[in-house]
Motif scaffolding. Structure first.
Motif, PDB file in Angstrom:
ATOM      1  N   HIS A  70       0.811  -1.215   0.000  1.00 18.40           N
ATOM      2  CA  HIS A  70       0.000   0.000   0.000  1.00 18.40           C
ATOM      3  C   HIS A  70       0.844   1.264   0.000  1.00 18.40           C
ATOM      4  N   PHE A  71       2.055   1.202   0.499  1.00 11.14           N
ATOM      5  CA  PHE A  71       2.979   2.311   0.327  1.00 11.14           C
ATOM      6  C   PHE A  71       3.205   2.566  -1.162  1.00 11.14           C
ATOM      7  N   LEU A  72       3.370   1.497  -1.933  1.00 15.23           N
ATOM      8  CA  LEU A  72       3.584   1.625  -3.378  1.00 15.23           C
ATOM      9  C   LEU A  72       2.314   2.103  -4.085  1.00 15.23           C
ATOM     10  N   ILE A  73       1.147   1.626  -3.635  1.00 15.68           N
ATOM     11  CA  ILE A  73      -0.109   2.112  -4.200  1.00 15.68           C
ATOM     12  C   ILE A  73      -0.254   3.612  -3.952  1.00 15.68           C
ATOM     13  N   PHE A  74       0.091   4.052  -2.742  1.00 21.60           N
ATOM     14  CA  PHE A  74       0.012   5.479  -2.432  1.00 21.60           C
ATOM     15  C   PHE A  74       0.960   6.284  -3.323  1.00 21.60           C
ATOM     16  N   ALA A  75       2.168   5.759  -3.560  1.00 13.21           N
ATOM     17  CA  ALA A  75       3.114   6.451  -4.439  1.00 13.21           C
ATOM     18  C   ALA A  75       2.557   6.559  -5.852  1.00 13.21           C
TER      19      ALA A  75
END
Length: 390
Positions: A285-290
């Protein structure tokens, strides 16, 4: 809880503040239900009821871990629909914990839907059997990625499975003022690189803790030297703080990094992303947010779900997180920085597509919600298609 006289909808997942990604899913899921049925009364089965009550004041909250079958049954008896998901909850030795409650719901004639769940690794005979039994009787089955569909098919599930996208693609950002970063010790007027780490465990059984700490330390030192960067470690779970310290302990330029310790909401972390110049991370989800913030990012895959995200977004992804990929990883970080504008400009269209697919999960649920008025809707593959009295 705000009094409402519409259908009662239960939501079961890994909720309760332990993971910001799961909390992002819950926010998006509840918002979707409220949009389609503003009169619905929502009940969240939480692993930490106190946390969920603080963050979602307008829902009913009940514990489900360590709760007797009879007590859980009383809650289920008051529902008109149970939503399983989303998030990565159906994997070996964990799936059975959720599915016991699902099967209890289905025994009562309560319709169940899966909401963009993540699946795998799923090889344990007990878990596979319970998955087949519970999901075969569900009104519809949606998963968040192709890897999850394959895992269900390999477990023997034969009903139709729809691939959508993670509900977190529908999360709305909240303001994240720069003063919050400064209060955490992040200096002003620096290029900021977001870093995300995670712990080894059942979802990342092949991750070598010390090895990947050293690998990410090399990436951090490289970025400090290459672009005069400052590193911001973004914990998505509290234990990520310990692993962030592990990375910093191996860095030559450890003074050029800070770990966020504040208690932030998922929308705030999404709001933080535009302040970053680049992101390197492991947490999905960190990558989704990015991606939602349209900043350059490099996934560090530890599991198929991260590979799947990278593939669907057209982002680079190395195979594995270990010392053998040290040279290619540093080269990829360098390339992403040099080519960030042209490489990430086309990604916006792919992100929009995934947002539309995430909306597809809510759209699939909408007919069931609209048909609920204290009775089970007809049709679907599930059990129990007649009226159900509260």
């Amino acid at each position: 809880m705000v009094d409402r006289d519409g259908p009662r909808v239960g939501v079961l997942g890994s909720y309760g503040g332990r993971n910001l990604g799961d909390e992002a899913i819950l926010v998006a899921l509840l918002d979707g239900i409220r949009r389609d049925r503003p009169d619905a009364r929502l009940t969240v089965f939480s692993r930490d009821p106190a946390h969920t009550r603080r963050t979602h004041a307008d829902v009913d909250v009940v514990a489900w871990e360590g709760v007797s079958r009879s007590d859980s049954g009383q809650v289920l008896d008051g529902l008109d629909l149970l939503v399983l998901g989303g998030g990565g909850i159906l994997y070996d030795r964990e799936a059975r914990r959720y599915l016991r409650l699902v099967l209890a719901a289905q025994e009562r004639g309560l319709p169940v839907v899966t909401y963009a769940v993540g699946v795998g690794p799923l090889t344990d005979a007990v878990d596979c059997s319970m998955v087949r039994e519970a999901l075969s009787a569900s009104a519809h089955v949606t998963v968040r990625d192709n890897e999850s569909r394959q895992a269900l098919e390999e477990a023997g599930l034969t009903v139709p499975i729809t691939v959508t996208a993670d509900p977190a693609f529908l999360l709305k950002p909240e303001p994240f003022e720069l003063d919050l970063l400064y209060a955490e010790g992040v200096p002003r007027d620096k290029r900021l690189i977001g870093i995300s780490v995670r712990e080894p465990g059942r979802a990342a059984e092949h991750l070598d803790e010390d090895g990947y700490h050293r690998l990410l330390a090399q990436v951090g030192d490289f970025l400090v030297q290459r672009i005069d960067a400052y590193l911001v470690f973004v914990p998505m779970e509290r234990d990520d703080i310990r692993h962030s310290h592990g990375v910093l302990s191996h860095m030559t330029a450890a003074d050029r990094g800070r770990i966020l310790h504040g208690d932030y909401r998922p929308g705030q972390i999404l709001g933080l992303m535009p302040h970053l110049d680049m992101a390197v991370g492991m947490r999905l989800h960190f990558l989704i947010f990015a991606a939602l913030a349209n900043i350059p990012f490099l996934p560090l895959p530890y599991a198929g779900k991260v590979f799947d995200l990278a593939k669907r977004l057209g982002a680079p992804a190395l195979k594995g997180v270990n010392r053998e990929v040290e040279g290619p990883l540093l080269a990829e970080v360098d390339r992403i920085w040099d080519e960030r504008e042209q490489r990430f400009a086309p990604m916006g269209e792919r992100v929009s597509q995934l947002c539309a697919e995430a909306q597809g999960t809510a759209d699939a649920l909408k007919p069931l919600l609209q048909a609920l008025d204290g009775r089970i809707p007809t049709g679907g593959t599930g059990q129990g298609t007649g009226p159900r009295q509260r």
